[in-house]
Design a protein around this motif. Structure first.
Motif, mmCIF file in Angstrom:
data_model
loop_
_atom_site.group_PDB
_atom_site.id
_atom_site.type_symbol
_atom_site.label_atom_id
_atom_site.label_comp_id
_atom_site.label_asym_id
_atom_site.label_seq_id
_atom_site.Cartn_x
_atom_site.Cartn_y
_atom_site.Cartn_z
ATOM 1 N N TYR B 35 -11.731 -28.178 32.249
ATOM 2 C CA TYR B 35 -12.843 -27.266 32.064
ATOM 3 C C TYR B 35 -13.448 -27.497 30.681
ATOM 4 O O TYR B 35 -12.760 -27.914 29.757
ATOM 5 C CB TYR B 35 -12.378 -25.807 32.135
ATOM 6 C CG TYR B 35 -12.086 -25.296 33.522
ATOM 7 C CD1 TYR B 35 -10.833 -25.454 34.102
ATOM 8 C CD2 TYR B 35 -13.071 -24.646 34.260
ATOM 9 C CE1 TYR B 35 -10.565 -24.971 35.372
ATOM 10 C CE2 TYR B 35 -12.812 -24.156 35.526
ATOM 11 C CZ TYR B 35 -11.563 -24.326 36.075
ATOM 12 O OH TYR B 35 -11.307 -23.849 37.346
ATOM 13 N N GLN B 37 -15.837 -25.303 27.728
ATOM 14 C CA GLN B 37 -16.295 -23.980 27.345
ATOM 15 C C GLN B 37 -17.321 -24.121 26.241
ATOM 16 O O GLN B 37 -17.003 -24.527 25.123
ATOM 17 C CB GLN B 37 -15.132 -23.105 26.858
ATOM 18 C CG GLN B 37 -15.563 -21.691 26.487
ATOM 19 C CD GLN B 37 -14.412 -20.855 25.969
ATOM 20 O OE1 GLN B 37 -13.400 -21.379 25.507
ATOM 21 N NE2 GLN B 37 -14.546 -19.540 26.050
ATOM 22 N N GLY B 40 -20.226 -18.841 23.818
ATOM 23 C CA GLY B 40 -20.794 -17.682 24.499
ATOM 24 C C GLY B 40 -20.864 -17.811 26.006
ATOM 25 O O GLY B 40 -21.499 -16.990 26.676
ATOM 26 N N MET B 41 -20.224 -18.840 26.517
ATOM 27 C CA MET B 41 -20.294 -19.062 27.955
ATOM 28 C C MET B 41 -18.897 -19.058 28.546
ATOM 29 O O MET B 41 -17.896 -19.217 27.852
ATOM 30 C CB MET B 41 -20.946 -20.431 28.239
ATOM 31 C CG MET B 41 -22.309 -20.606 27.620
ATOM 32 S SD MET B 41 -23.548 -19.585 28.408
ATOM 33 C CE MET B 41 -23.726 -20.436 29.964
ATOM 34 N N GLY B 42 -18.849 -18.919 29.837
ATOM 35 C CA GLY B 42 -17.573 -19.065 30.524
ATOM 36 C C GLY B 42 -17.217 -20.526 30.669
ATOM 37 O O GLY B 42 -17.951 -21.406 30.227
ATOM 38 N N LEU B 43 -16.103 -20.775 31.280
ATOM 39 C CA LEU B 43 -15.655 -22.154 31.465
ATOM 40 C C LEU B 43 -16.299 -22.763 32.704
ATOM 41 O O LEU B 43 -16.523 -22.073 33.705
ATOM 42 C CB LEU B 43 -14.133 -22.195 31.632
ATOM 43 C CG LEU B 43 -13.306 -22.039 30.360
ATOM 44 C CD1 LEU B 43 -13.361 -20.635 29.823
ATOM 45 C CD2 LEU B 43 -11.873 -22.465 30.607
ATOM 46 N N LEU B 45 -15.998 -26.120 35.402
ATOM 47 C CA LEU B 45 -15.079 -27.149 35.875
ATOM 48 C C LEU B 45 -15.731 -28.526 35.818
ATOM 49 O O LEU B 45 -16.822 -28.735 36.350
ATOM 50 C CB LEU B 45 -14.655 -26.818 37.310
ATOM 51 C CG LEU B 45 -13.653 -27.765 37.958
ATOM 52 C CD1 LEU B 45 -12.318 -27.732 37.217
ATOM 53 C CD2 LEU B 45 -13.455 -27.399 39.422
#
Lengths: 119, 111
Positions: B35, B37, B40-43, B45
């Motif tokens: 992943y 990241q 300020g963001m999510g992970l 894939l």
């Protein structure tokens, strides 16, 4: 397409306050899994909970509790009597269940909520 | 048990350089994931693997390659690094129907 929304970018509370982190998801699948992960300042993500779409029972683990409501597509996380050590980024995530176990790690993450607990 | 081990922890690359991020797990998990990241963001894939010799693309595979020659190792290769690849990279593993175990991450800057 799957989507996870954590509307609260940052939350700041004082120790011993209760705090709820909101999570709303979108999916077309009838079978799916929801997760919460914690990312403390050290950076490593730590698994907190996994819930499948057929189990709407709320869960409590110590000071942590989770409220899963399929009707509103929400999976909210409450910390009771917060502590400074709870300060972290919390992620809600979703995975579909395509069978065979391969889907469990293909998570769609929300953008995270930064929780700061002040002494 | 060391869990999931990632190396290096930090790296600065120049545009156009290549590098390999290493990931190893000692839990005998079949499933492994990469992943990224962004701030300020999510992970998101990048790639995943369901076992030795089997890999597949995730949501953001462009600019990356992976291989899985053993159950333990799942390296991520960046070819021709670009500033858009500046990110924190996490490797994770899981057993069937299990929770993900994450490594401590690699912070990569491409300048």
């Amino acid at each position: 397409a799957q989507k996870v929304t954590q509307a609260q970018t940052e939350i700041s509370v004082v120790e011993k306050e209760d705090v709820t982190l909101d999570c709303v998801y979108e999916t077309r699948d009838t079978t799916y899994y929801l997760f919460w992960y914690k990312q403390p300042p050290s950076g490593e993500l730590v698994f907190l909970i996994r819930r499948n779409s057929f189990d709407e029972q709320n869960e409590i683990s110590g000071r942590y509790s989770w409220n899963f409501q399929k009707s509103t597509s929400s999976f909210n996380f409450t910390i009771t009597a917060s502590q400074v050590v709870d300060s972290a980024v919390y992620f809600c995530a979703l995975s579909e269940d395509t069978g065979g176990g391969t889907s469990y790690g293909k998570l769609t993450f929300g953008q995270g909520t930064i929780l700061t607990v002040h002494p | 048990n060391a869990g999931v081990t990632q190396t290096p922890k930090f790296r600065i690359l120049k545009i156009g350089q290549s590098m390999t991020l290493q990931c190893a797990q000692d839990m005998n998990h079949n499933y492994m994931y990469w992943y990224r990241q962004d701030p300020g963001m999510g992970l998101k894939l990048i790639y995943y693997s369901v076992g030795a010799g089997i890999t597949d693309k995730g949501e953001v595979p462009n600019g990356y390659n992976v291989s899985r020659s053993t159950t333990e190792d799942f390296p991520l290769r960046l070819e021709l690094a670009a500033p858009s690849q500046t990110s924190v990279y996490f490797c994770a593993s899981s057993a069937v129907k299990g929770k993900l175990f994450f490594g401590s991450g690699t912070q990569l800057s491409v300048l």
